[in-house]
Design an enzyme around this catalytic site. Structure first.
Site, PDB file in Angstrom:
ATOM      1  N   HIS A 206       0.896  -1.318   0.036  1.00 13.12           N
ATOM      2  CA  HIS A 206       0.090   0.061   0.054  1.00 13.12           C
ATOM      3  C   HIS A 206       0.782   1.322   0.024  1.00 13.12           C
ATOM      4  O   HIS A 206       0.106   2.167  -0.221  1.00 13.12           O
ATOM      5  CB  HIS A 206      -0.816  -0.031   1.041  1.00 13.12           C
ATOM      6  CG  HIS A 206      -0.314   0.497   2.536  1.00 13.12           C
ATOM      7  ND1 HIS A 206       0.415  -0.571   3.352  1.00 13.12           N
ATOM      8  CD2 HIS A 206      -0.098   1.438   3.193  1.00 13.12           C
ATOM      9  CE1 HIS A 206       0.858   0.002   4.287  1.00 13.12           C
ATOM     10  NE2 HIS A 206       0.622   1.262   4.298  1.00 13.12           N
TER      11      HIS A 206
HETATM   12  C1  UD1 Z   1      -2.199   5.659   5.402  1.00  7.55           C
HETATM   13  C2  UD1 Z   1      -1.162   6.219   6.307  1.00  7.55           C
HETATM   14  C3  UD1 Z   1       0.254   5.240   6.171  1.00  7.55           C
HETATM   15  C4  UD1 Z   1      -0.439   3.835   6.601  1.00  7.55           C
HETATM   16  C5  UD1 Z   1      -1.653   3.501   6.064  1.00  7.55           C
HETATM   17  C6  UD1 Z   1      -2.360   2.376   6.397  1.00  7.55           C
HETATM   18  C7  UD1 Z   1      -0.409   8.602   6.040  1.00  7.55           C
HETATM   19  C8  UD1 Z   1       0.303   9.781   5.326  1.00  7.55           C
HETATM   20  N1  UD1 Z   1      -0.408   7.431   5.442  1.00  7.55           N
HETATM   21  O1  UD1 Z   1      -2.003   5.632   4.142  1.00  7.55           O
HETATM   22  O2  UD1 Z   1       1.145   5.654   6.785  1.00  7.55           O
HETATM   23  O3  UD1 Z   1       0.452   3.004   6.533  1.00  7.55           O
HETATM   24  O4  UD1 Z   1      -2.766   4.501   6.044  1.00  7.55           O
HETATM   25  O5  UD1 Z   1      -3.418   1.889   5.669  1.00  7.55           O
HETATM   26  O6  UD1 Z   1      -1.219   8.796   7.027  1.00  7.55           O
HETATM   27  N2  UD1 Z   1      -9.351   5.161   1.074  1.00  7.55           N
HETATM   28  C9  UD1 Z   1     -10.494   4.422   0.882  1.00  7.55           C
HETATM   29  N3  UD1 Z   1     -11.095   4.283   2.348  1.00  7.55           N
HETATM   30  C10 UD1 Z   1     -10.567   4.316   3.605  1.00  7.55           C
HETATM   31  C11 UD1 Z   1      -9.528   5.080   3.536  1.00  7.55           C
HETATM   32  C12 UD1 Z   1      -8.682   5.385   2.321  1.00  7.55           C
HETATM   33  O7  UD1 Z   1     -11.145   4.142   0.036  1.00  7.55           O
HETATM   34  O8  UD1 Z   1     -11.362   4.135   4.640  1.00  7.55           O
HETATM   35  C13 UD1 Z   1      -8.630   5.317  -0.292  1.00  7.55           C
HETATM   36  C14 UD1 Z   1      -8.893   6.704  -0.481  1.00  7.55           C
HETATM   37  O9  UD1 Z   1      -9.163   6.760  -1.912  1.00  7.55           O
HETATM   38  C15 UD1 Z   1      -7.464   7.616  -0.360  1.00  7.55           C
HETATM   39  C16 UD1 Z   1      -6.482   6.656  -0.316  1.00  7.55           C
HETATM   40  O10 UD1 Z   1      -7.305   5.263   0.019  1.00  7.55           O
HETATM   41  O11 UD1 Z   1      -7.488   8.551  -0.955  1.00  7.55           O
HETATM   42  C17 UD1 Z   1      -5.479   6.842   0.612  1.00  7.55           C
HETATM   43  O12 UD1 Z   1      -5.812   6.941   2.115  1.00  7.55           O
HETATM   44  P1  UD1 Z   1      -5.140   7.842   3.165  1.00  7.55           P
HETATM   45  O13 UD1 Z   1      -5.576   7.815   4.428  1.00  7.55           O
HETATM   46  O14 UD1 Z   1      -4.735   9.253   2.411  1.00  7.55           O
HETATM   47  O15 UD1 Z   1      -3.568   6.919   3.154  1.00  7.55           O
HETATM   48  P2  UD1 Z   1      -2.957   5.541   3.159  1.00  7.55           P
HETATM   49  O16 UD1 Z   1      -2.464   5.235   1.886  1.00  7.55           O
HETATM   50  O17 UD1 Z   1      -4.398   4.780   3.556  1.00  7.55           O
END
Ligand code: UD1
Length: 374
Positions: A206
């Site tokens: 991820h």
């Molecule tokens: C975040 C953390 C990362 C951690 C990871 C675990 C930061 C900078 N990154 O990354 O350190 O290892 O979480 O999962 O804080 N999305 C969904 N559903 C959700 C959440 C996210 O669909 O419940 C999708 C969205 O399209 C979003 C993307 O995932 O834009 C990324 O989510 P985001 O919270 O920005 O970062 P992660 O990649 O999950």
């Protein structure tokens, strides 16, 4: 009674906060509030962890959701400031290295509220990795730095943090693992997936650096397909990775690859059932490297370095990067019974939450207060 606010936001936070929350509750000398930023909002990325870990629903939910780093962090800061001004905590506790951690650190420091950082001192030394920025800034602003391993103490001392602020408490996530492993292994997860213990691999991917670049991602999924030809491979797909695989039109083909079991993100207990009985774990997650070390399961880290060197020096982890030949050679060694043997690092003993609760109570003067009123 003095008050601690715990900030949670993203999946890797929940299993770190649960043991601290429970140990504080058991001591009964501090009020505590759980604030969820909503950084992760899918049921499978958030809600299921509260029920699996026996955490109460958060008292405050900020409902922030996704966005660019600046948008997400700024929205969290605006909402958190209101909560902190109203709740007037004596201490704010943050865990890990996600954007929710950073936002809380910035807001507490402007309001002069003491901040405790659990999992302080880890460093990947990748200047532009978002988690590294979050770690460095949060540590800079913390009053109490609670470290999971001695290398983290050394990093902080080298950066000039006074030793009086550094507390080596061990790895709190391992508390959750140890207290839930037996329950997890009684689930039907392996049967439901048609797997036998130690006869399958688990993979997760991820990190933006791995999944946002199609050229790198295609290489990594190629390696996973090769692993799946050797033994069944369960691959729970993170939303970020699923989005990329869908956009590139690779998802359907990957689902059909021989030996590949693509699944949705799993709950805490189900995933623990899977990892604890795996033959090998391939991952770019930080937490999973630690869990594999605690479980004694060989782990191959699909990154160029790790901010958790104790998992390599003491544990079962090997940093193999993203090169296909190197990944497959390492898998073949493990399948031939020549995988790395590890030990459990110092203070990964299931009692870190208790040590943290005692430290918080001492630091806000709650023990003296409890004695005085007794
Ligand atoms: C975040 C953390 C990362 C951690 C990871 C675990 C930061 C900078 N990154 O990354 O350190 O290892 O979480 O999962 O804080 N999305 C969904 N559903 C959700 C959440 C996210 O669909 O419940 C999708 C969205 O399209 C979003 C993307 O995932 O834009 C990324 O989510 P985001 O919270 O920005 O970062 P992660 O990649 O999950």
């Amino acid at each position: 009674m003095r008050k601690v606010i715990h900030i949670v936001g993203a999946r890797p936070n929940f299993m770190k906060v649960a043991p601290i929350y429970k140990a504080i509750r058991a001591r009964g000398v501090l009020h505590q509030r759980l604030v969820h930023t909503g950084q992760h909002y899918d049921v499978k990325m958030s809600d299921v962890f509260f029920s699996d870990l026996g955490l109460p629903a958060p008292e405050v939910h900020l409902g922030i959701g996704s966005g660019s780093h600046a948008e997400q962090t700024a929205r969290m800061m605006v909402e958190m400031e209101k909560v902190f001004l109203q709740e007037k905590p004596d201490l704010v506790s943050v865990v890990g290295d996600v954007n929710s951690t950073l936002a809380a650190a910035l807001v507490t420091s402007k309001l002069a509220i003491p901040l405790a950082h659990v999992e302080a001192g880890l460093r990947s030394r990748e200047r532009y990795q978002p988690e590294e920025v979050n770690r460095v800034v949060t540590d800079r602003l913390s009053e109490l730095l609670l470290t999971p391993s001695r290398d983290a103490d050394a990093n902080l001392l080298e950066e000039g943090v006074p030793s009086s602020r550094i507390h080596f408490v061990g790895n709190v996530m391992i508390d959750s693992l140890l207290s839930n492993q037996e329950k997890a292994e009684q689930l039907s997860t392996l049967r439901d997936l048609g797997l036998s213990a130690r006869q399958y691999a688990v993979a997760t991917l991820h990190r933006p650096v791995n999944v946002d670049d199609p050229k790198l991602l295609v290489g990594l999924i190629g390696s996973l397909r090769d692993v799946a030809r050797r033994l069944p491979l369960v691959f729970p797909v993170h939303p970020r990775t699923r989005k990329m695989l869908t956009e590139q039109g690779w998802l359907a083909e990957l689902e059909r690859a021989p030996g590949m079991k693509l699944v949705e993100p799993m709950g805490y207990l189900e995933f623990l059932a899977l990892t604890s009985q795996a033959r090998v774990i391939l991952t770019d997650s930080g937490g999973l490297q630690e869990e594999a070390t605690a479980l004694g399961v060989p782990c191959l880290t699909l990154r160029e370095q790790t901010e958790r060197p104790v998992t390599v020096e003491v544990g079962t982890n090997e940093v193999v990067g993203t090169d296909a030949a190197r990944i497959l050679a390492a898998v073949d060694r493990i399948l031939a019974g020549q995988g790395k043997q590890g030990r459990v690092p110092e203070l990964w003993d299931g009692r870190t939450g208790e040590r943290i609760a005692d430290l918080y109570a001492r630091s806000v003067g709650a023990q003296g207060q409890a004695r005085a009123s007794a």
